[in-house]
Design a protein around this motif. Structure first.
Motif, PDB file in Angstrom:
ATOM      1  N   GLN A 229       0.843  -1.191   0.000  1.00 17.67           N
ATOM      2  CA  GLN A 229       0.000   0.000   0.000  1.00 17.67           C
ATOM      3  C   GLN A 229       0.885   1.250   0.000  1.00 17.67           C
ATOM      4  OE1 GLN A 229      -3.591   0.674   0.922  1.00 17.67           O
ATOM      5  NE2 GLN A 229      -3.189   2.840   0.998  1.00 17.67           N
ATOM      6  N   SER A 230       0.643   2.159  -0.918  1.00 25.72           N
ATOM      7  CA  SER A 230       1.408   3.397  -1.140  1.00 25.72           C
ATOM      8  C   SER A 230       2.593   3.208  -2.077  1.00 25.72           C
ATOM      9  CB  SER A 230       1.956   4.033   0.149  1.00 25.72           C
ATOM     10  OG  SER A 230       0.913   4.453   0.965  1.00 25.72           O
ATOM     11  N   PHE A 231       2.911   1.973  -2.444  1.00 22.40           N
ATOM     12  CA  PHE A 231       4.094   1.708  -3.267  1.00 22.40           C
ATOM     13  C   PHE A 231       3.699   1.098  -4.610  1.00 22.40           C
ATOM     14  CE2 PHE A 231       5.088   1.420   1.161  1.00 22.40           C
ATOM     15  CZ  PHE A 231       6.294   2.085   1.291  1.00 22.40           C
ATOM     16  N   GLY A 232       4.500   1.358  -5.633  1.00 23.55           N
ATOM     17  CA  GLY A 232       4.404   0.547  -6.834  1.00 23.55           C
ATOM     18  C   GLY A 232       5.087  -0.780  -6.539  1.00 23.55           C
ATOM     19  N   CYS A 233       4.611  -1.864  -7.160  1.00 22.34           N
ATOM     20  CA  CYS A 233       5.158  -3.188  -6.850  1.00 22.34           C
ATOM     21  C   CYS A 233       6.467  -3.422  -7.592  1.00 22.34           C
ATOM     22  CB  CYS A 233       4.146  -4.258  -7.232  1.00 22.34           C
ATOM     23  SG  CYS A 233       4.736  -5.926  -6.894  1.00 22.34           S
ATOM     24  N   PHE A 234       7.485  -3.856  -6.871  1.00 19.94           N
ATOM     25  CA  PHE A 234       8.809  -3.984  -7.493  1.00 19.94           C
ATOM     26  C   PHE A 234       8.954  -5.242  -8.339  1.00 19.94           C
ATOM     27  CE2 PHE A 234      11.744  -7.026  -5.380  1.00 19.94           C
ATOM     28  CZ  PHE A 234      10.916  -7.502  -4.373  1.00 19.94           C
ATOM     29  N   VAL A 235       8.004  -6.201  -8.231  1.00 19.62           N
ATOM     30  CA  VAL A 235       8.050  -7.365  -9.132  1.00 19.62           C
ATOM     31  C   VAL A 235       6.860  -7.395 -10.098  1.00 19.62           C
ATOM     32  CG1 VAL A 235       9.391  -8.832  -7.581  1.00 19.62           C
ATOM     33  CG2 VAL A 235       6.884  -8.888  -7.449  1.00 19.62           C
ATOM     34  N   GLY A 236       5.979  -6.426  -9.999  1.00 14.31           N
ATOM     35  CA  GLY A 236       4.816  -6.409 -10.907  1.00 14.31           C
ATOM     36  C   GLY A 236       3.734  -7.386 -10.524  1.00 14.31           C
ATOM     37  N   ALA A 237       3.745  -7.863  -9.276  1.00 13.29           N
ATOM     38  CA  ALA A 237       2.717  -8.812  -8.838  1.00 13.29           C
ATOM     39  C   ALA A 237       1.382  -8.115  -8.570  1.00 13.29           C
ATOM     40  CB  ALA A 237       3.177  -9.542  -7.570  1.00 13.29           C
ATOM     41  N   LYS A 238       1.447  -6.827  -8.299  1.00 12.95           N
ATOM     42  CA  LYS A 238       0.216  -6.086  -8.018  1.00 12.95           C
ATOM     43  C   LYS A 238      -0.560  -5.867  -9.322  1.00 12.95           C
ATOM     44  CE  LYS A 238       0.332  -2.540  -5.053  1.00 12.95           C
ATOM     45  NZ  LYS A 238       0.424  -1.159  -4.501  1.00 12.95           N
ATOM     46  N   GLY A 239      -1.831  -6.165  -9.292  1.00 11.22           N
ATOM     47  CA  GLY A 239      -2.654  -6.021 -10.495  1.00 11.22           C
ATOM     48  C   GLY A 239      -3.036  -4.576 -10.735  1.00 11.22           C
ATOM     49  N   SER A 240      -2.058  -3.782 -11.130  1.00 15.69           N
ATOM     50  CA  SER A 240      -2.343  -2.382 -11.433  1.00 15.69           C
ATOM     51  C   SER A 240      -2.726  -2.265 -12.904  1.00 15.69           C
ATOM     52  CB  SER A 240      -1.104  -1.522 -11.162  1.00 15.69           C
ATOM     53  OG  SER A 240      -0.099  -1.809 -12.117  1.00 15.69           O
ATOM     54  N   ILE A 241      -3.383  -1.183 -13.235  1.00 21.09           N
ATOM     55  CA  ILE A 241      -3.705  -0.905 -14.635  1.00 21.09           C
ATOM     56  C   ILE A 241      -2.410  -0.660 -15.415  1.00 21.09           C
ATOM     57  CG2 ILE A 241      -4.884   0.768 -16.133  1.00 21.09           C
ATOM     58  CD1 ILE A 241      -6.737  -1.258 -14.588  1.00 21.09           C
ATOM     59  N   MET A 242      -1.391  -0.169 -14.723  1.00 21.69           N
ATOM     60  CA  MET A 242      -0.077   0.073 -15.357  1.00 21.69           C
ATOM     61  C   MET A 242       0.505  -1.200 -15.959  1.00 21.69           C
ATOM     62  SD  MET A 242       3.362   1.481 -13.436  1.00 21.69           S
ATOM     63  CE  MET A 242       3.798  -0.099 -12.716  1.00 21.69           C
ATOM     64  N   VAL A 243       0.350  -2.330 -15.275  1.00 18.77           N
ATOM     65  CA  VAL A 243       0.967  -3.567 -15.789  1.00 18.77           C
ATOM     66  C   VAL A 243      -0.047  -4.501 -16.461  1.00 18.77           C
ATOM     67  CG1 VAL A 243       2.831  -3.518 -14.084  1.00 18.77           C
ATOM     68  CG2 VAL A 243       0.774  -4.875 -13.600  1.00 18.77           C
ATOM     69  N   THR A 244      -1.349  -4.157 -16.415  1.00 26.77           N
ATOM     70  CA  THR A 244      -2.339  -5.050 -17.028  1.00 26.77           C
ATOM     71  C   THR A 244      -2.946  -4.429 -18.288  1.00 26.77           C
ATOM     72  OG1 THR A 244      -4.044  -4.217 -15.516  1.00 26.77           O
ATOM     73  CG2 THR A 244      -2.901  -6.241 -14.869  1.00 26.77           C
ATOM     74  N   LYS A 245      -3.683  -3.363 -18.155  1.00 27.10           N
ATOM     75  CA  LYS A 245      -4.448  -2.844 -19.284  1.00 27.10           C
ATOM     76  C   LYS A 245      -3.669  -1.881 -20.177  1.00 27.10           C
ATOM     77  CE  LYS A 245      -8.010  -4.029 -19.930  1.00 27.10           C
ATOM     78  NZ  LYS A 245      -8.431  -5.297 -20.604  1.00 27.10           N
ATOM     79  N   LEU A 246      -2.780  -1.072 -19.602  1.00 29.45           N
ATOM     80  CA  LEU A 246      -2.065  -0.110 -20.462  1.00 29.45           C
ATOM     81  C   LEU A 246      -1.179  -0.808 -21.493  1.00 29.45           C
ATOM     82  CD1 LEU A 246      -1.305   2.896 -18.074  1.00 29.45           C
ATOM     83  CD2 LEU A 246      -3.146   2.626 -19.750  1.00 29.45           C
ATOM     84  N   PRO A 247      -0.485  -1.895 -21.126  1.00 36.62           N
ATOM     85  CA  PRO A 247       0.266  -2.603 -22.169  1.00 36.62           C
ATOM     86  C   PRO A 247      -0.637  -3.127 -23.299  1.00 36.62           C
ATOM     87  CG  PRO A 247       1.031  -3.273 -19.994  1.00 36.62           C
ATOM     88  CD  PRO A 247      -0.198  -2.423 -19.785  1.00 36.62           C
ATOM     89  N   GLU A 248      -1.848  -3.556 -22.959  1.00 44.18           N
ATOM     90  CA  GLU A 248      -2.797  -3.996 -23.996  1.00 44.18           C
ATOM     91  C   GLU A 248      -3.164  -2.840 -24.914  1.00 44.18           C
ATOM     92  OE1 GLU A 248      -6.422  -5.701 -22.508  1.00 44.18           O
ATOM     93  OE2 GLU A 248      -5.354  -7.085 -21.185  1.00 44.18           O
ATOM     94  N   ALA A 249      -3.421  -1.693 -24.289  1.00 49.00           N
ATOM     95  CA  ALA A 249      -3.792  -0.518 -25.086  1.00 49.00           C
ATOM     96  C   ALA A 249      -2.668  -0.166 -26.048  1.00 49.00           C
ATOM     97  CB  ALA A 249      -4.095   0.662 -24.166  1.00 49.00           C
ATOM     98  N   GLU A 250      -1.451  -0.182 -25.530  1.00 47.12           N
ATOM     99  CA  GLU A 250      -0.312   0.198 -26.369  1.00 47.12           C
ATOM    100  C   GLU A 250      -0.077  -0.808 -27.493  1.00 47.12           C
ATOM    101  OE1 GLU A 250       2.490   0.950 -23.252  1.00 47.12           O
ATOM    102  OE2 GLU A 250       1.828   3.038 -23.102  1.00 47.12           O
ATOM    103  N   ALA A 251      -0.307  -2.095 -27.206  1.00 48.32           N
ATOM    104  CA  ALA A 251      -0.090  -3.135 -28.222  1.00 48.32           C
ATOM    105  C   ALA A 251      -1.102  -3.034 -29.359  1.00 48.32           C
ATOM    106  CB  ALA A 251      -0.159  -4.513 -27.571  1.00 48.32           C
ATOM    107  N   SER A 252      -2.202  -2.331 -29.133  1.00 50.85           N
ATOM    108  CA  SER A 252      -3.242  -2.254 -30.168  1.00 50.85           C
ATOM    109  C   SER A 252      -2.857  -1.327 -31.320  1.00 50.85           C
ATOM    110  CB  SER A 252      -4.541  -1.723 -29.549  1.00 50.85           C
ATOM    111  OG  SER A 252      -4.388  -0.326 -29.269  1.00 50.85           O
TER     112      SER A 252
END
Lengths: 573, 234
Positions: A229-252
């Motif tokens: 809580q309050s941190f970005g996840c250093f291994v990407g385990a947190k299901g943020s929009i940064m690591v889930t949906k934005l990469p999909e948007a960019e790949a489109s």
């Protein structure tokens, strides 16, 4: 000055805006996302640093440069709040959130009807402006399911198609299938909370969290570090929009993200239709995006501010405000907190994902009988570190010592050094009702770094029914703490009239334009090509954290735009 | 110098060895300058001297980033009352809290420079009113009485900042200096983390770690630690 064109412009690409950006771009629409903060990645978060992220709030709006002000009532001058819930980067608050990922209860969508049916209409406080949602839990269930899978939620079902399952939340609304991942490991605090709650006949369970408990869709599993809580996840385990949906948007290849872009106006034409937005670029330039559809996906502060700032002769009170509801019916979660200490064991609560680890739902929503209690609705009760974040700076700030122990000096030092590894906090996150005079408007006295008036909250939660709910929960916290085997349990200092957390409302959805700003798709009644998404649209708030509901609604809105609005622009309802 | 001043000088020199030795800054020359200021009629603020590098109490020397010598020593003394050291229990001085605050005021908290300047002046005025000397030269129990007055908001020498605001800010910054990573200038040698049992930037805990009822044993890790643990499980 640059002018760009797109099918859709989205202001803010967080939980709501990021999902809609990805879904519409994948459907072939040209989307421009405007984000006032930076674009970051997992690589940005390799410093496990409490001062930087928890204390100095690097992922949040700066409280002085981008102030949001609050006052208890109209007779006092508002001052900036110390911490905002929302994020200030692409991915929004999901980058730093505690990841609690709840489906609202069935009765969370129909507070007025449920309460009237069970207790009589008079049990709803007379001044409360609560209305039912225009959709039911069943309408949203498929989108909750989609959100759980796409962001990746770990948990254990408590009710699959009406079948109650021990160990899950037996109070949850029926779901079609289980979570995509098993719950995270239990920690010492979760275990003693579980044991204590069971002794009282309650139903504890591991909170559902958008954290990979096992490798998931190419993302690493949680390593149970302190910095959640309050941190970005250093291994990407947190299901943020940064690591889930934005990469999909960019790949489109249909999505353009512009960072450092501060939108200051939604533009409308003489017919009153939205034509796009104006924003200040990172270099100070003024720019325009022209688009067929404008979607406001910022947090409620900026969504409401933009509606109000964009007034024209055609919309003299701001956009979407023809019936006067923009900025009104604001709600916040108010927290009650108890601290428990243990002389016979270490709890080491600094380990593991920090926020709201284990939960009971027994005193939330209408899951318990409110007859003669003097209040309706309830609270989520969970075990946590002092301030949801788990490091010692947070504990020194939030772990109020027991009565009789000072906040400084040798006695305080000894308290903190003895009990930092031997305490657990128990939190109640209370649902509070909407009232028309709880509102956001433009602060005439405070301006932000861009020169825009700060969003101003006017709001004092201490109404009789709300205070009774909080006092009821405080008693429950003390009972649970004792049942947990604590050497001592005491209540944390409550902050009178404080602004609370998880602000919702201000552009609420409804079935009737006369008492709401948008329909269930977030489409404004006044301007069919202007949408407001996110928690601003919630008519009531639940005691649960709002993110999964924000996400489910975003999937539903995206689907309606891609499959219906696109073919036939106009009102969706 | 009259007889009174001689006595005063002896007292101040003793103070410099006692209170001052902890601060590592209230050097005799300065104390004299202060005494001259007070008793010679016109009180003038002592100019900030270049950084001292010879302190026997590392981490407490003023590096001169923002605070002047007097301000630094006063902040250090105030922080030490909030988190006092004892044998085996590191306090604010041992952790280098004043150094943390000085670094923060020169950087991330530069917007609070005037808050500190005004607050420290008011602190000395209040100390003079209650006990007849600047905060730095009071006995610990007198200092505690001043801090108590600030916390209660009963310190009329304060206008801006308000006494409670000053107390709360100093408390917050003291805790930051105790418990933030040593790269920020405090928490020297993990003194604060050791005090409370926090192992720092650990990148991984096992389920057994999380269920243990015993103290956590692995050594603390800071941002500058050479040792790296694996980012990933399994």
């Amino acid at each position: 000055m640059a002018t760009q064109k797109a099918d859709v412009v989205i202001v803010g690409v967080g939980a709501a805006g990021g999902i809609i950006a990805a879904e519409l771009a994948k459907a072939g629409m040209k989307v421009i996302g405007l984000e006032r903060g930076p674009k970051l990645s997992t690589a940005s978060f390799q410093s496990l640093d409490e001062l930087r992220y928890f204390q100095r709030q690097e992922t949040r709006p700066h409280p002085k440069k981008q102030p949001v002000t609050w006052r208890a009532n109209a007779s006092v001058r508002a001052t900036p709040i110390a911490q905002q819930n929302n994020g200030n980067q692409a991915g929004g608050g999901t980058v730093h959130y505690g990841t609690l990922s709840w489906r609202f209860h069935e009765d969370d969508f129909r507070v007025r009807s449920q309460t009237s049916e069970r207790y009589g209409a008079k049990s709803i406080p007379e001044e409360s402006s609560a209305i039912d949602w225009p959709i039911s839990y069943a309408d949203l269930e498929p989108y909750y399911d989609q959100a759980e899978r796409e962001v990746g939620v770990s948990g254990k079902a408590g009710n699959i198609k009406g079948q109650k399952i021990e160990g899950g939340n037996i109070f949850e609304a029926p779901r079609d299938r289980d979570y995509p991942m098993p719950p995270l490991f239990v920690d010492q605090a979760g275990r003693i909370f579980e044991e204590g709650a069971k002794k009282l006949g309650l139903h504890p369970f591991a909170s559902p969290r958008a954290i990979a408990s096992e490798p998931y869709k190419g993302r690493a599993a949680c390593t149970y570090c302190t910095f959640c809580q309050s941190f970005g996840c250093f291994v990407g385990a947190k299901g943020s929009i940064m690591v889930t949906k934005l990469p999909e948007a960019e790949a489109s290849n249909n999505f353009t993200l512009i960072t450092g872009a501060m939108v200051n106006k939604v533009n409308t034409d003489t017919a009153g239709k939205a034509t796009g937005v104006t924003y200040w670029g990172i270099d100070g330039s003024e720019n325009v995006v022209e688009a067929d559809i404008v979607i406001l996906g910022a947090f409620i502060y900026d969504n409401i501010r933009l509606l109000l700032l964009s007034k024209t002769a055609k919309h003299p009170d701001g956009l979407g405000n023809s019936t006067g509801h923009v900025g009104k019916h604001l709600m916040a979660h108010i927290g009650a907190r108890a601290f428990s200490i243990y002389d016979d064991r270490h709890v080491n609560i600094f380990m593991g994902p920090s926020a709201q680890r284990h939960t009971i739902d027994d005193f939330n929503a209408d899951n318990f009988d409110h007859k003669d209690l003097g209040f309706i609705r309830g609270a989520q009760i969970s075990v946590s570190p002092a301030d949801l974040a788990a490091g010692p700076i947070g504990a020194a700030g939030s772990l109020t010592p027991p009565p009789g122990t000072p906040r400084w000096g040798a006695a305080y030092r000894d308290f903190l050094s003895t009990y930092y590894t031997r305490f657990a906090a128990i939190n109640a996150q209370t649902e509070n009702l909407p009232y028309a005079d709880q509102m956001i408007d433009l602060d005439p006295n405070v301006r932000d770094m861009y020169g825009l008036p700060a969003p101003r909250l006017t709001y004092d939660w201490r109404r009789p029914a709300e205070s009774k709910r909080l006092a009821f929960m405080q008693q429950k916290l003390l009972e649970i703490g004792k049942a947990m085997g604590a050497s001592k349990v005491w209540l944390g200092a409550s902050s009178p009239g404080s602004p609370g957390a998880h602000h919702q409302g201000g552009a609420r959805m409804g079935s009737d334009p006369r008492d709401s700003v948008v329909n269930s798709f977030g489409q404004t009644w006044d301007i069919p090509n202007l949408f407001v998404v996110g928690s601003a649209t919630h008519p009531t708030m639940s005691g649960f954290n709002p993110t999964l509901t924000i996400e489910a609604l975003a999937f539903r809105t995206a689907e309606a735009i891609a499959t219906r609005y696109r073919k036939s622009p106009g009102p969706l309802v | 110098m009259g007889e009174h001043d001689e006595a005063r000088r002896a007292f101040l020199l003793k103070s410099a060895v006692g209170v001052g030795a902890m601060a590592g800054t209230a050097l005799p020359g300065e104390a004299l300058a202060r005494a001259r200021g007070r008793h010679g009629g016109e009180a003038k603020a002592v100019e900030s001297a270049p950084a001292k590098t010879t302190s026997a109490h590392g981490g407490t020397e003023n590096r001169g980033l923002f605070l002047n010598e007097d301000e630094f020593a006063t902040v250090a003394a105030f922080a030490e009352r909030l988190m006092p050291g004892a044998p085996g229990k590191a306090g604010a001085k041992e952790a280098g809290v004043a150094n943390y605050i000085d670094q923060a005021l020169a950087g991330a908290y530069s917007d609070q420079q005037e808050f500190y300047r005004h607050g420290l002046k008011a602190l000395d005025a209040q100390s003079n009113e209650l006990h007849g000397d600047a905060f730095l030269y009071l006995k610990p129990e007198q200092q505690d009485a001043v801090v108590t007055a600030l916390e209660a908001g009963k310190a009329p020498a304060f206008s801006w900042p308000a006494a409670q605001a000053f107390f709360n800010t100093l408390r917050t910054h003291t805790m930051e200096g105790m418990f933030s990573d040593p790269v920020y200038g405090g928490n020297r040698d993990f003194a604060g983390w050791k005090l409370v049992g926090f192992p720092g930037a650990q990148r991984l805990y096992t389920q057994a770690d999380m269920l243990s009822t015993e103290p956590f044993k692995r050594a603390a890790i800071g941002l500058q630690s050479v040792e790296k643990t694996s980012n990933r499980r399994g």
